[in-house]
Design a protein around this motif. Structure first.
Motif, PDB file in Angstrom:
ATOM      1  N   ASP A   1       1.044  -1.659  -0.079  1.00 21.80           N
ATOM      2  CA  ASP A   1      -0.158   0.295   0.175  1.00 21.80           C
ATOM      3  C   ASP A   1       0.821   1.138   0.116  1.00 21.80           C
ATOM      4  O   ASP A   1       1.994   1.122   0.557  1.00 21.80           O
ATOM      5  N   GLU A   2       0.318   2.340  -0.617  1.00 19.87           N
ATOM      6  CA  GLU A   2       1.269   3.133  -0.986  1.00 19.87           C
ATOM      7  C   GLU A   2       0.850   4.645  -0.744  1.00 19.87           C
ATOM      8  O   GLU A   2      -0.666   4.305  -1.511  1.00 19.87           O
ATOM      9  N   TYR A   3       0.543   5.586   0.255  1.00 20.51           N
ATOM     10  CA  TYR A   3      -0.215   6.641   0.180  1.00 20.51           C
ATOM     11  C   TYR A   3       1.148   7.901  -0.312  1.00 20.51           C
ATOM     12  O   TYR A   3       2.284   8.314   0.166  1.00 20.51           O
ATOM     13  N   ILE A   4       0.294   8.489  -1.605  1.00 23.47           N
ATOM     14  CA  ILE A   4       1.231   9.047  -2.510  1.00 23.47           C
ATOM     15  C   ILE A   4       2.362  10.332  -1.577  1.00 23.47           C
ATOM     16  O   ILE A   4       3.466  10.927  -2.051  1.00 23.47           O
ATOM     17  N   LEU A   5       1.212  11.637  -1.486  1.00 23.75           N
ATOM     18  CA  LEU A   5       1.935  12.592  -0.497  1.00 23.75           C
ATOM     19  C   LEU A   5       0.963  12.845   0.669  1.00 23.75           C
ATOM     20  O   LEU A   5      -0.778  13.238   0.866  1.00 23.75           O
ATOM     21  N   PRO A   6       1.556  13.193   1.403  1.00 25.64           N
ATOM     22  CA  PRO A   6       3.181  12.715   1.845  1.00 25.64           C
ATOM     23  C   PRO A   6       3.015  10.754   1.586  1.00 25.64           C
ATOM     24  O   PRO A   6       2.473  10.808   2.378  1.00 25.64           O
ATOM     25  N   LYS A   7       4.783  10.928   1.708  1.00 28.98           N
ATOM     26  CA  LYS A   7       4.449   9.672   1.599  1.00 28.98           C
ATOM     27  C   LYS A   7       4.628   8.210   2.598  1.00 28.98           C
ATOM     28  O   LYS A   7       5.585   9.211   2.946  1.00 28.98           O
ATOM     29  N   SER A   8       4.419   7.911   2.504  1.00 31.56           N
ATOM     30  CA  SER A   8       4.242   6.983   3.080  1.00 31.56           C
ATOM     31  C   SER A   8       3.963   5.342   2.495  1.00 31.56           C
ATOM     32  O   SER A   8       2.803   5.407   1.734  1.00 31.56           O
ATOM     33  N   THR A   9       4.270   4.230   3.278  1.00 33.45           N
ATOM     34  CA  THR A   9       3.995   2.679   2.315  1.00 33.45           C
ATOM     35  C   THR A   9       3.516   1.808   3.587  1.00 33.45           C
ATOM     36  O   THR A   9       4.129   2.029   4.879  1.00 33.45           O
ATOM     37  N   LEU A  10       2.540   0.854   3.327  1.00 34.39           N
ATOM     38  CA  LEU A  10       3.190  -0.196   4.238  1.00 34.39           C
ATOM     39  C   LEU A  10       2.895  -1.444   3.585  1.00 34.39           C
ATOM     40  O   LEU A  10       2.323  -1.547   2.134  1.00 34.39           O
ATOM     41  N   ALA A  11       3.820  -3.213   3.466  1.00 38.88           N
ATOM     42  CA  ALA A  11       3.847  -3.418   2.908  1.00 38.88           C
ATOM     43  C   ALA A  11       3.825  -4.957   3.812  1.00 38.88           C
ATOM     44  O   ALA A  11       4.778  -4.775   5.020  1.00 38.88           O
ATOM     45  N   ALA A  12       3.596  -5.874   3.341  1.00 36.12           N
ATOM     46  CA  ALA A  12       3.594  -6.837   3.983  1.00 36.12           C
ATOM     47  C   ALA A  12       3.378  -8.270   2.902  1.00 36.12           C
ATOM     48  O   ALA A  12       2.902  -8.768   2.306  1.00 36.12           O
ATOM     49  N   LYS A  13       4.335  -9.194   3.039  1.00 39.77           N
ATOM     50  CA  LYS A  13       4.585 -10.173   2.049  1.00 39.77           C
ATOM     51  C   LYS A  13       4.999 -11.393   3.168  1.00 39.77           C
ATOM     52  O   LYS A  13       6.137 -11.790   3.995  1.00 39.77           O
TER      53      LYS A  13
END
Lengths: 542, 402
Positions: free
Chosen positions: A394-406
């Motif tokens: 997941d990504e919030y573009i501006l201001p940039k934030s990311t969340l990832a899980a694999k």
């Protein structure tokens, strides 16, 4: 709603009576093992194409079940409850209707979810719906739902073509029980008409199209009107604007309008073995508004989903089935810049600009292998292997934030059917392990120390990226009570345990009890977090 | 029946088509640029200008703020704006001949969605030393008790001020709202006025009620000890020492405090037996009128029956915009030259108040408060209201305050 309940009850009675009447032709008891293998073999039944049900029909059966389930433990997302109790009543059956086939299911759920946080309004919070109201108060929800499903297939006409339709309808109500609270309702309906064309003896192709519509409306309120409650109007990955429930000008009714269109194609080969492949695609839009009388757009999500699966079943004394499944979905979160047109007697929110502000991507693939030692009562034993892979990004573009899980998860499972006279005792076990390959949460927004970031997202990422072991046991004891019916009692217990640091925070306060906050424990041995799921149910097959 | 089902399906399909159309070709968000040119045309030429100004782009929806300093020509550019609705504020100050001049200007609810916008903001100057609204307690206290509302007026300057004839009132609309108020004024220039719903005025001949630097006067709704057992022990304030009260005559529900000086009700309808200003946050102004206030003349907004006394902005001494909560900051009633922001306690009947933040404490202990005409920056929220917070002095003519 009373009218709706009346129709639902009439539908259940009608459905049960219909299946029961049709079931008079069946003289044998339906054992749980036979139900399982029956549904595993019905490869078309497991697709979106109802017309194909005529090619690999589910045997006639009828079920009536009353169940109770409980789950609790700290290994959970923050929006999930510390514990959850659910009472369910369901009925399901398949039968002939002349030369056509019909299958139907109804389920009623009544649940209480304790210890939820950060969800003030949504009946079913999901990761790819970022637009909702959240609050930090620990609360509990009460929910009810009624779900109905139906599949029908015509006979193959002129030995070439068959038609079918699948339909779903559900209605849900619920209420959060601590301020800020809400009352919510939701309905959804979908229809999937389908067609199959037989090409020769062994080949079948199919086509299905889906239309789905749902609507959810939720009203945030306070019971204590003297104390307005702070809330967060969520936008994704920890970004929010502040809001208040209560008082003049507090947050108003939120409502969600969803439409989905989709389609799928299938190809089936039927001979000594059955192979069925399906590819599907869907496009969904959900619009979120506030205040029906002066609608303000709170956001929209646009989701495209594509996937496919292959089922192959090799029949014999030892029947084996392989299922490969995979899908990818991408959700765009759209935010609107709106201005109130204050022109006298107009007064409406006008969209000045709109932008994709966030992405929610999810990829999943799974492989299942099941081997059955076939017997008269379904199977004598079965052994299975399951492997799944999931990748959330997941990504919030501006201001940039990311969340990832694999993650990858592998599981072994098996069941043994013990026959004691005419009674069947089906005992199963499963054990699996989840390994987190990668993941993390990186927030660079305006509120890095906010409750939403610290207590919700940072805790959720710990859950989403944890390694864990899962083990379970289940038993189903079925006792024939007549030539064609049986009483069964079923129990299932699953245990999940993670040794990762999913709960390495501790609540602290100042000496006078004020300024509650979470602090990280860095030196203390971590307590493993866990969750237990238990279900018991009784029912009839007839 | 079949006809209705077909129609229903057709209708849903049409609705979904419209919904799908709304979200096609939506661009991905990206940073954009904007620039500001600061002018001070309205300020007399003999008043000194600051060397630079601080310009803030504030996006309340995203809780996002970018602050930059202008160059010597009063110009500044920013390149990292997220598209949205912005309030742009300009502030600056300069010390000159023993006084501090505060410059401020702003634009509000400005849609910035594309690059290249240039905004010219004209700033006004105000000399520190005027009377200011220091604390407002409008929430009321536990038990739906609202008779303990009060307003504190403070002398933030260097010279003695007189509150004789000072007016206080609340603007219309009563609460921050999306409702439209298009005022119709005789000169056709509604932007030059603020619109009072209620006005109270202090009596006095002009020099009866001096307030020295560092002193304040309390205007109470009712000048009682509200913590008393027969009032509301949960109230945070004892207002028996208030200088003024907005006492309603010809009623017996509330007793008159013979010590406190009764304000004169000059305009507007006050319902009930006390002046209850909304606990959801009103917009308050204080001013000295340029003549008698005629209660029989008023203006009205188009299509509404509200009656308002329009007062020229130039007469306003100080103003504070209060709103229900953060979501309402953009629904301002007050011109940005008076208050470019807004403040709030976020609740009702919680005993909280808003008061100005301390700018500096002088060597003699006198406190100077922020007054940049932006209550978002100038004010703080207090857990409990307090009379004469931070040691404000009591005027010598108040012999009854304990």
């Amino acid at each position: 709603m009373n009218k709706m309940k009346k129709y639902i009850i009439i539908s259940i009675v009608a459905l049960s009576s219909l299946f029961s009447a049709q079931a008079q032709v069946s003289k044998s008891v339906t054992y749980p093992a036979s139900l399982e293998i029956n549904q595993a073999k019905s490869v078309w039944f497991n697709t979106t194409n109802a017309a194909g049900m005529i090619i690999t029909p589910v045997d006639n059966f009828n079920l009536l079940t009353v169940g109770y389930s409980n789950e609790n433990g700290e290994y959970k997302l923050q929006q999930d409850g510390d514990s959850k109790n659910n009472l369910s009543i369901s009925t399901e059956g398949a039968t002939n209707l002349g030369e056509a086939r019909i299958w139907g299911k109804f389920q009623y759920n009544n649940s209480t979810i304790n210890g939820t946080k950060f969800n003030t309004i949504m009946l079913d919070p999901v990761a790819d719906m970022p637009y909702y109201i959240a609050d930090p108060n620990k609360s509990y929800w009460k929910k009810q739902s009624y779900d109905m499903e139906l599949k029908a297939a015509t006979p193959v006409l002129w030995d070439v073509v068959g038609f079918g339709i699948a339909a779903k309808y559900y209605t849900k109500t619920g209420a959060k029980q601590i301020d800020p609270r809400c009352s919510s309702f939701k309905y959804g309906i979908s229809a999937t008409p389908s067609v199959i064309v037989k090409i020769g003896e062994n080949h079948t192709i199919g086509l299905s199209a889906t239309y789905e519509n749902s609507f959810e409306r939720t009203t945030p309120i306070n019971s204590d009107s003297q104390h307005d409650q702070d809330a967060y109007v969520m936008k994704g990955l920890g970004n929010y604007s502040v809001g208040v429930v209560g008082g003049l000008g507090g947050l108003s009714i939120f409502y969600y309008k969803q439409n989905l269109v989709g389609g799928a194609i299938q190809y089936g080969y039927h001979s000594d073995f059955d192979v069925l492949a399906e590819g599907n695609y869907s496009y969904q839009v959900i619009d979120v508004f506030q205040t029906p009388s002066k609608p303000k757009r709170m956001g929209s999500t646009v989701q495209t989903k594509m996937g496919g699966n292959i089922q192959a079943i090799f029949n014999g004394d030892y029947t084996s089935k392989v299922t490969v499944d995979g899908y990818y979905k991408n959700t765009n979160g759209i935010e609107f810049i709106q201005e109130l047109d204050k022109t006298y007697e107009v007064q409406q929110w006008v969209t000045m600009a709109k932008f994709i502000r966030s992405y929610y991507k999810f990829t999943a693939a799974s492989l299942n292998y099941d081997l059955f030692k076939v017997s008269e009562q379904g199977y004598d034993w079965r052994a299975g292997l399951k492997a799944t892979y999931s990748d959330r990004s997941d990504e919030y573009i501006l201001p940039k934030s990311t969340l990832a899980a694999k993650n990858v998860y592998a599981e072994l499972n098996g069941k043994k059917n013990f026959m004691v006279g005419n009674s069947s005792v089906l005992l199963g076990v499963n054990v699996g392990y989840n390994y987190n390959i990668d993941g993390g949460y990186d927030y660079t927004g305006a509120n890095p120390t906010s409750t939403v970031v610290k207590e919700m997202f940072e805790r959720d990422i710990a859950f989403l990226t944890a390694n864990y072991i899962q083990a379970g046991i289940n038993v189903n004891a079925s006792f024939p009570v007549s030539k064609s019916s049986a009483l069964y009692v079923q129990g299932d217990c699953q245990y999940i345990r993670s040794n990762d640091h999913t709960n390495n925070l501790v609540g602290m306060t100042d000496a006078d009890g004020s300024n509650f906050r979470w602090e990280t424990i860095s030196s203390i041995l971590q307590t493993p977090s866990q969750r237990i799921f238990a279900t018991v149910s009784v029912g009839f097959t007839f | 029946m079949k006809k209705y089902i077909t129609l229903f399906i057709l209708l849903l399909t049409l609705v979904s088509c419209e919904q799908f159309k709304e979200v096609t070709d939506v661009p991905v968000v990206a940073n954009i640029s904007a620039s500001v040119s600061v002018t001070s045309n309205a300020v007399a030429s003999d008043v000194p200008r600051p060397d630079t100004y601080t310009v803030k782009f504030i996006n309340y929806d995203d809780n996002y703020e970018v602050a930059k300093t202008t160059d010597a020509n009063g110009k500044v550019s920013v390149a990292d704006i997220i598209p949205g609705i912005y309030t742009v504020t300009v502030t600056g100050d300069i010390a000159y001949k023993g006084f501090t001049y505060y410059y401020s200007g702003s634009i509000v609810n400005e849609k910035i969605t594309t690059s290249g916008n240039n905004f010219t903001i004209d700033v006004n100057a105000s000399k520190a030393g005027d009377l200011i609204i220091k604390e407002i307690y409008y929430n009321g206290s536990t038990g739906y008790y609202f008779k303990d509302q009060f307003y504190e007026i403070y002398n933030n300057g260097e010279e003695v001020q007189y509150v004789d004839g000072l007016c206080i009132g609340t603007l219309l609309p009563l609460t921050a709202t999306t409702a439209t108020y298009n005022w119709e004024v005789p000169d056709g220039m509604p932007e030059n006025y603020v619109y009072f719903g209620v006005i109270w005025q202090a009596p006095g001949s002009g020099t009866d009620y001096p307030v020295l630097p560092g002193e304040s006067v309390i205007i109470a709704q009712l000048a009682h000890n509200h913590t008393a057992a027969d009032k509301n022990p949960l109230s945070p304030v004892d207002l028996s020492g208030a200088e003024f009260e907005t006492f309603i005559k010809n009623q017996t529900v509330n007793a008159d405090n013979p010590n406190a000086i009764n304000m004169e009700h000059r305009f507007g309808t006050v319902y009930g037996t006390q002046w209850l200003a909304t606990v959801f946050g009103a917009a308050y102004c204080i001013f000295f009128p340029d003549g008698e206030i005629d209660p029989n003349t008023y203006v009205q907004p188009t299509g509404k029956t509200d009656k308002s006394k329009n007062i020229p902005i130039d007469l306003i001494v100080d103003g504070v915009e209060l709103v229900n909560n953060a979501t309402k900051i953009t629904y301002k009633r007050m011109p940005t030259t008076l208050d470019a922001g807004a403040t709030f306690t976020g609740g009702t009947y919680n005993g909280k108040s808003v008061s100005r933040r301390i700018k500096e404490t002088l060597s003699d202990g006198r406190v100077i408060y922020w007054d940049t005409n932006n209550s978002t920056d100038d004010f703080q929220v207090n857990d409990a209201a307090m009379v004469r917070r931070n040691g404000a002095g009591i005027p010598s003519w108040n012999t009854w305050a304990k």
